[in-house]
Write a protein that holds these residues in place. Sequence first.
Motif, PDB file in Angstrom:
ATOM      1  N   PRO A   1       0.830  -1.211   0.000  1.00 22.47           N
ATOM      2  CA  PRO A   1       0.000   0.000   0.000  1.00 22.47           C
ATOM      3  C   PRO A   1       0.863   1.259   0.000  1.00 22.47           C
ATOM      4  CG  PRO A   1       0.137  -0.878   2.206  1.00 22.47           C
ATOM      5  CD  PRO A   1       0.886  -1.836   1.319  1.00 22.47           C
ATOM      6  N   TYR A   2       0.192   2.391   0.052  1.00 26.44           N
ATOM      7  CA  TYR A   2       0.909   3.667   0.154  1.00 26.44           C
ATOM      8  C   TYR A   2       1.729   3.672   1.451  1.00 26.44           C
ATOM      9  CZ  TYR A   2       1.721   8.692  -0.191  1.00 26.44           C
ATOM     10  OH  TYR A   2       2.310   9.926  -0.285  1.00 26.44           O
ATOM     11  N   ASP A   3       2.845   4.424   1.422  1.00 28.14           N
ATOM     12  CA  ASP A   3       3.805   4.374   2.533  1.00 28.14           C
ATOM     13  C   ASP A   3       3.177   4.655   3.895  1.00 28.14           C
ATOM     14  OD1 ASP A   3       5.829   3.693   0.878  1.00 28.14           O
ATOM     15  OD2 ASP A   3       6.786   5.663   0.796  1.00 28.14           O
ATOM     16  N   SER A   4       2.197   5.552   3.957  1.00 24.89           N
ATOM     17  CA  SER A   4       1.626   5.954   5.250  1.00 24.89           C
ATOM     18  C   SER A   4       0.821   4.848   5.913  1.00 24.89           C
ATOM     19  CB  SER A   4       0.753   7.198   5.087  1.00 24.89           C
ATOM     20  OG  SER A   4      -0.369   6.919   4.278  1.00 24.89           O
ATOM     21  N   ILE A   5       0.391   3.831   5.152  1.00 22.88           N
ATOM     22  CA  ILE A   5      -0.395   2.728   5.733  1.00 22.88           C
ATOM     23  C   ILE A   5       0.302   1.380   5.532  1.00 22.88           C
ATOM     24  CG2 ILE A   5      -2.655   3.828   5.705  1.00 22.88           C
ATOM     25  CD1 ILE A   5      -3.188   2.592   3.013  1.00 22.88           C
ATOM     26  N   TYR A   6       1.614   1.419   5.279  1.00 20.53           N
ATOM     27  CA  TYR A   6       2.412   0.189   5.203  1.00 20.53           C
ATOM     28  C   TYR A   6       2.832  -0.172   6.623  1.00 20.53           C
ATOM     29  CZ  TYR A   6       6.141  -3.039   3.863  1.00 20.53           C
ATOM     30  OH  TYR A   6       6.937  -4.155   3.721  1.00 20.53           O
ATOM     31  N   THR A   7       2.223  -1.216   7.192  1.00 22.12           N
ATOM     32  CA  THR A   7       2.414  -1.559   8.600  1.00 22.12           C
ATOM     33  C   THR A   7       3.283  -2.799   8.767  1.00 22.12           C
ATOM     34  OG1 THR A   7       0.418  -2.915   8.647  1.00 22.12           O
ATOM     35  CG2 THR A   7       0.164  -0.568   9.154  1.00 22.12           C
ATOM     36  N   LEU A   8       3.532  -3.143  10.023  1.00 24.56           N
ATOM     37  CA  LEU A   8       4.333  -4.334  10.326  1.00 24.56           C
ATOM     38  C   LEU A   8       3.699  -5.596   9.767  1.00 24.56           C
ATOM     39  CD1 LEU A   8       5.583  -3.814  13.989  1.00 24.56           C
ATOM     40  CD2 LEU A   8       6.989  -4.319  11.995  1.00 24.56           C
ATOM     41  N   GLN A   9       2.376  -5.651   9.739  1.00 23.44           N
ATOM     42  CA  GLN A   9       1.714  -6.841   9.220  1.00 23.44           C
ATOM     43  C   GLN A   9       1.951  -6.990   7.716  1.00 23.44           C
ATOM     44  OE1 GLN A   9       0.105  -4.499  11.221  1.00 23.44           O
ATOM     45  NE2 GLN A   9       0.590  -5.759  13.000  1.00 23.44           N
ATOM     46  N   HIS A  10       2.001  -5.877   6.985  1.00 23.33           N
ATOM     47  CA  HIS A  10       2.354  -5.938   5.566  1.00 23.33           C
ATOM     48  C   HIS A  10       3.782  -6.454   5.398  1.00 23.33           C
ATOM     49  CE1 HIS A  10      -1.030  -3.029   5.227  1.00 23.33           C
ATOM     50  NE2 HIS A  10      -1.215  -3.653   4.076  1.00 23.33           N
ATOM     51  N   PHE A  11       4.680  -5.922   6.201  1.00 17.72           N
ATOM     52  CA  PHE A  11       6.082  -6.343   6.127  1.00 17.72           C
ATOM     53  C   PHE A  11       6.211  -7.841   6.380  1.00 17.72           C
ATOM     54  CE2 PHE A  11      10.137  -7.160   8.276  1.00 17.72           C
ATOM     55  CZ  PHE A  11      11.032  -6.644   7.351  1.00 17.72           C
ATOM     56  N   MET A  12       5.530  -8.320   7.437  1.00 18.32           N
ATOM     57  CA  MET A  12       5.616  -9.746   7.775  1.00 18.32           C
ATOM     58  C   MET A  12       4.952 -10.608   6.704  1.00 18.32           C
ATOM     59  SD  MET A  12       4.914  -9.768  11.870  1.00 18.32           S
ATOM     60  CE  MET A  12       6.009  -8.908  12.998  1.00 18.32           C
ATOM     61  N   ASN A  13       3.828 -10.155   6.197  1.00 16.69           N
ATOM     62  CA  ASN A  13       3.136 -10.918   5.166  1.00 16.69           C
ATOM     63  C   ASN A  13       4.001 -11.063   3.905  1.00 16.69           C
ATOM     64  OD1 ASN A  13       0.507 -12.110   4.067  1.00 16.69           O
ATOM     65  ND2 ASN A  13       0.880 -10.480   2.592  1.00 16.69           N
ATOM     66  N   ASN A  14       4.685  -9.990   3.524  1.00 13.39           N
ATOM     67  CA  ASN A  14       5.545 -10.042   2.348  1.00 13.39           C
ATOM     68  C   ASN A  14       6.757 -10.940   2.581  1.00 13.39           C
ATOM     69  OD1 ASN A  14       3.820  -8.280   1.034  1.00 13.39           O
ATOM     70  ND2 ASN A  14       4.944  -6.461   1.689  1.00 13.39           N
ATOM     71  N   LYS A  15       7.309 -10.916   3.788  1.00 14.53           N
ATOM     72  CA  LYS A  15       8.427 -11.806   4.108  1.00 14.53           C
ATOM     73  C   LYS A  15       7.984 -13.263   4.115  1.00 14.53           C
ATOM     74  CE  LYS A  15      11.625  -8.754   4.524  1.00 14.53           C
ATOM     75  NZ  LYS A  15      12.744  -8.717   3.552  1.00 14.53           N
ATOM     76  N   PHE A  16       6.769 -13.500   4.565  1.00 11.85           N
ATOM     77  CA  PHE A  16       6.244 -14.866   4.558  1.00 11.85           C
ATOM     78  C   PHE A  16       6.060 -15.370   3.121  1.00 11.85           C
ATOM     79  CE2 PHE A  16       2.597 -17.803   4.492  1.00 11.85           C
ATOM     80  CZ  PHE A  16       3.074 -18.782   5.352  1.00 11.85           C
ATOM     81  N   ARG A  17       5.561 -14.510   2.257  1.00  9.97           N
ATOM     82  CA  ARG A  17       5.353 -14.899   0.863  1.00  9.97           C
ATOM     83  C   ARG A  17       6.683 -15.188   0.161  1.00  9.97           C
ATOM     84  NH1 ARG A  17       1.106 -11.381  -2.399  1.00  9.97           N
ATOM     85  NH2 ARG A  17       1.582 -13.065  -3.858  1.00  9.97           N
ATOM     86  N   SER A  18       7.744 -14.482   0.557  1.00  9.84           N
ATOM     87  CA  SER A  18       9.064 -14.719  -0.038  1.00  9.84           C
ATOM     88  C   SER A  18       9.855 -15.795   0.712  1.00  9.84           C
ATOM     89  CB  SER A  18       9.871 -13.418  -0.066  1.00  9.84           C
ATOM     90  OG  SER A  18      10.082 -12.934   1.247  1.00  9.84           O
ATOM     91  N   LEU A  19       9.203 -16.447   1.702  1.00  5.02           N
ATOM     92  CA  LEU A  19       9.806 -17.538   2.490  1.00  5.02           C
ATOM     93  C   LEU A  19      11.046 -17.087   3.262  1.00  5.02           C
ATOM     94  CD1 LEU A  19       9.502 -20.507  -0.064  1.00  5.02           C
ATOM     95  CD2 LEU A  19       7.877 -19.757   1.678  1.00  5.02           C
ATOM     96  N   ASP A  20      11.073 -15.820   3.639  1.00  8.13           N
ATOM     97  CA  ASP A  20      12.184 -15.290   4.439  1.00  8.13           C
ATOM     98  C   ASP A  20      11.832 -15.466   5.919  1.00  8.13           C
ATOM     99  OD1 ASP A  20      14.364 -14.011   5.420  1.00  8.13           O
ATOM    100  OD2 ASP A  20      14.034 -12.106   4.390  1.00  8.13           O
ATOM    101  N   TYR A  21      11.855 -16.720   6.385  1.00  8.05           N
ATOM    102  CA  TYR A  21      11.364 -17.033   7.724  1.00  8.05           C
ATOM    103  C   TYR A  21      12.227 -16.427   8.822  1.00  8.05           C
ATOM    104  CZ  TYR A  21       8.349 -20.461   5.437  1.00  8.05           C
ATOM    105  OH  TYR A  21       7.411 -21.066   4.642  1.00  8.05           O
ATOM    106  N   GLN A  22      13.528 -16.338   8.599  1.00 11.94           N
ATOM    107  CA  GLN A  22      14.402 -15.832   9.657  1.00 11.94           C
ATOM    108  C   GLN A  22      14.140 -14.341   9.931  1.00 11.94           C
ATOM    109  OE1 GLN A  22      15.360 -17.244   6.864  1.00 11.94           O
ATOM    110  NE2 GLN A  22      16.722 -15.891   5.692  1.00 11.94           N
ATOM    111  N   THR A  23      13.935 -13.558   8.874  1.00 12.00           N
ATOM    112  CA  THR A  23      13.605 -12.140   9.067  1.00 12.00           C
ATOM    113  C   THR A  23      12.217 -11.982   9.672  1.00 12.00           C
ATOM    114  OG1 THR A  23      14.970 -11.592   7.150  1.00 12.00           O
ATOM    115  CG2 THR A  23      13.427  -9.914   7.908  1.00 12.00           C
ATOM    116  N   LEU A  24      11.280 -12.778   9.184  1.00 10.98           N
ATOM    117  CA  LEU A  24       9.916 -12.760   9.718  1.00 10.98           C
ATOM    118  C   LEU A  24       9.916 -13.096  11.204  1.00 10.98           C
ATOM    119  CD1 LEU A  24       6.806 -12.803   9.479  1.00 10.98           C
ATOM    120  CD2 LEU A  24       6.997 -15.146   8.656  1.00 10.98           C
TER     121      LEU A  24
END
Length: 309
Positions: A255-278
């Motif tokens: 989403p737009y930067d002002s509504i990009y939250t931690l849940q977006h960050f975690m969801n994107n890391k999960f989709r890219s299988l970056d489990y250690q960062t998540l």
Amino acid sequence: MGKKRKERRRNKPAAENHIKTTRRTRKLKISSGAFIAPSFVGVMTFFILPFLVVIYYSLVDNPISANFVFLDNFKSILGNASFKTAVRNTFTFAAVAVPLAVVLSLLLAIVLETKLPFRSQFRTFFLSPMMVPVASIVLIWQVLFHYNGAINEVLIKLGGSRIDWMKSDYGLIVVVILFLWKNLGYNMILFMAALASIPQDILEVARLESATPLQTFFYIKIRYLSSSLLFVTIMSLINSFKIFREVYLLTGDYPYDSIYTLQHFMNNKFRSLDYQTLSAAAILMSLVMIVIIGILFIAENYFGKDVEG
């Protein structure tokens, strides 16, 4: 010999009673354990063990090679620009939305506590968002805040210009309104129940002593509402993290930067299988939540101790 036999006969009932009591206690412990066991197994399976796995993932380079890197994942994520943006937006949203949800719901509860006409209809109106499915909520917000939506049509008729609500800094305001619309009714009912439980004799004494409504509120009602304030604040804080569902359906992965939250960050890391960062992000968020809730408990204990005591 006769004395010893008499003593044995006298002690025999006491010993039998002790054995029966011991057996009864043992049976009670076994039955209690049997009732608790399913819940204990469920908590271990779905909460404790997954959290231990998250801790393990946060300390390795990836789940496959599993090389121990200790705190490298935490150092990496603290230097991540997307993570910093998500943390800033999440805390900004929580700092705005949670106090508003608590204060406004308390004010509504106080207003509806008085003998207003159509009081039950007002309660129903504020509780109705709880019965609306998430998909319907998203549809309503799209109709209202789309670039060609109802709000922009009203602005044009009033002489204004169109605003791209979800792709501008106004997006945070839209999400805050959505959060309040969803949660005010539930919080209001909790506060109304707490206000109804305040002893009427104390309020009557305050009226006889010529206390003003503000004095009664701050010196009496707030004291009795301290536990409810704590509960509503914690629930509002937790619900502020659940707003991701609606924002995701409205705006997608990025989403737009002002509504990009931690849940977006975690969801994107999960989709890219970056489990250690998540996992590292999840642990940091958990630690912050523990600190915030601990502070709330300390404050509640300080302000409510005279009432509980």
